[in-house]
Design a protein around this motif. Structure first.
Motif, PDB file in Angstrom:
ATOM      1  N   PHE A  15       0.847  -1.196   0.000  1.00 12.96           N
ATOM      2  CA  PHE A  15       0.000   0.000   0.000  1.00 12.96           C
ATOM      3  C   PHE A  15       0.880   1.244   0.000  1.00 12.96           C
ATOM      4  O   PHE A  15       2.033   1.198   0.427  1.00 12.96           O
ATOM      5  N   TRP A  16       0.354   2.341  -0.474  1.00 14.53           N
ATOM      6  CA  TRP A  16       1.003   3.641  -0.340  1.00 14.53           C
ATOM      7  C   TRP A  16      -0.001   4.607   0.258  1.00 14.53           C
ATOM      8  O   TRP A  16      -1.207   4.422   0.154  1.00 14.53           O
ATOM      9  N   ARG A  17       0.497   5.642   0.909  1.00 19.51           N
ATOM     10  CA  ARG A  17      -0.337   6.592   1.648  1.00 19.51           C
ATOM     11  C   ARG A  17      -0.798   7.718   0.736  1.00 19.51           C
ATOM     12  O   ARG A  17       0.012   8.420   0.148  1.00 19.51           O
ATOM     13  N   HIS A  22      -6.208  10.772   3.060  1.00 23.36           N
ATOM     14  CA  HIS A  22      -5.839  10.207   4.368  1.00 23.36           C
ATOM     15  C   HIS A  22      -6.209   8.730   4.487  1.00 23.36           C
ATOM     16  O   HIS A  22      -6.829   8.309   5.454  1.00 23.36           O
ATOM     17  N   GLU A  23      -5.821   7.948   3.475  1.00 21.85           N
ATOM     18  CA  GLU A  23      -6.079   6.516   3.525  1.00 21.85           C
ATOM     19  C   GLU A  23      -4.985   5.767   2.773  1.00 21.85           C
ATOM     20  O   GLU A  23      -4.207   6.339   2.020  1.00 21.85           O
ATOM     21  N   TRP A  24      -4.932   4.455   3.012  1.00 23.48           N
ATOM     22  CA  TRP A  24      -3.960   3.596   2.343  1.00 23.48           C
ATOM     23  C   TRP A  24      -4.580   3.082   1.048  1.00 23.48           C
ATOM     24  O   TRP A  24      -5.716   2.621   1.029  1.00 23.48           O
ATOM     25  N   TYR A  72       7.080   1.307   6.321  1.00 19.72           N
ATOM     26  CA  TYR A  72       8.453   1.605   5.951  1.00 19.72           C
ATOM     27  C   TYR A  72       8.473   2.833   5.060  1.00 19.72           C
ATOM     28  O   TYR A  72       7.438   3.424   4.776  1.00 19.72           O
ATOM     29  N   GLY A  73       9.637   3.209   4.609  1.00 25.08           N
ATOM     30  CA  GLY A  73       9.794   4.399   3.781  1.00 25.08           C
ATOM     31  C   GLY A  73      10.302   5.553   4.623  1.00 25.08           C
ATOM     32  O   GLY A  73      10.279   5.531   5.850  1.00 25.08           O
ATOM     33  N   ARG A  74      10.777   6.565   3.968  1.00 24.87           N
ATOM     34  CA  ARG A  74      11.380   7.705   4.671  1.00 24.87           C
ATOM     35  C   ARG A  74      10.408   8.376   5.621  1.00 24.87           C
ATOM     36  O   ARG A  74      10.769   8.796   6.711  1.00 24.87           O
ATOM     37  N   LYS A  78       4.717   4.063   3.255  1.00 24.32           N
ATOM     38  CA  LYS A  78       4.464   2.815   2.552  1.00 24.32           C
ATOM     39  C   LYS A  78       4.145   1.742   3.582  1.00 24.32           C
ATOM     40  O   LYS A  78       4.584   1.802   4.720  1.00 24.32           O
ATOM     41  N   LEU A  79       3.372   0.750   3.161  1.00 26.40           N
ATOM     42  CA  LEU A  79       2.886  -0.258   4.086  1.00 26.40           C
ATOM     43  C   LEU A  79       2.870  -1.616   3.398  1.00 26.40           C
ATOM     44  O   LEU A  79       2.481  -1.721   2.234  1.00 26.40           O
ATOM     45  N   ILE A  80       3.312  -2.641   4.120  1.00 25.71           N
ATOM     46  CA  ILE A  80       3.112  -4.022   3.701  1.00 25.71           C
ATOM     47  C   ILE A  80       2.192  -4.645   4.733  1.00 25.71           C
ATOM     48  O   ILE A  80       2.485  -4.641   5.919  1.00 25.71           O
TER      49      ILE A  80
END
Length: 89
Positions: A15-17, A22-24, A72-74, A78-80
């Motif tokens: 997923f990305w933000r 305001h959602e994945w 994760y990500g800076r 980002k989401l797994i």
């Protein structure tokens, strides 16, 4: 005494933000990844050689219930999300 880890499968979704809504937002289709469930640690091997290790106290009680998230990500944008499934014997 060490216990032997149990092999499993993890259905992994990326997923990305979306900051405006305001959602994945899911990116691509889910894939099955190899996983290993120990007494307190769950390990998931992702394509490309990346590995997620998450410590879960008393993990066996809720082994195959719910989704588990790894951000994760800076900017943690980002989401797994993975769901554990029993491996076929």
């Amino acid at each position: 005494m060490k216990t032997k880890a149990t092999p499993a499968l993890a259905e992994c979704r990326w997923f990305w933000r979306d900051e405006t809504r305001h959602e994945w937002v899911q990116d691509g289709e889910p894939i099955d990844c190899r996983a290993s469930i120990g007494a307190k640690v769950v390990t998931v091997w992702l394509p490309g050689g990346a590995v997620i290790r998450q410590h879960r106290p008393r993990f066996a009680a809720t082994l195959y219930e719910g989704n588990y998230d790894h951000r994760y990500g800076r900017f943690d944008d980002k989401l797994i999300r993975y769901t554990l499934k029993p491996a076929n014997p």
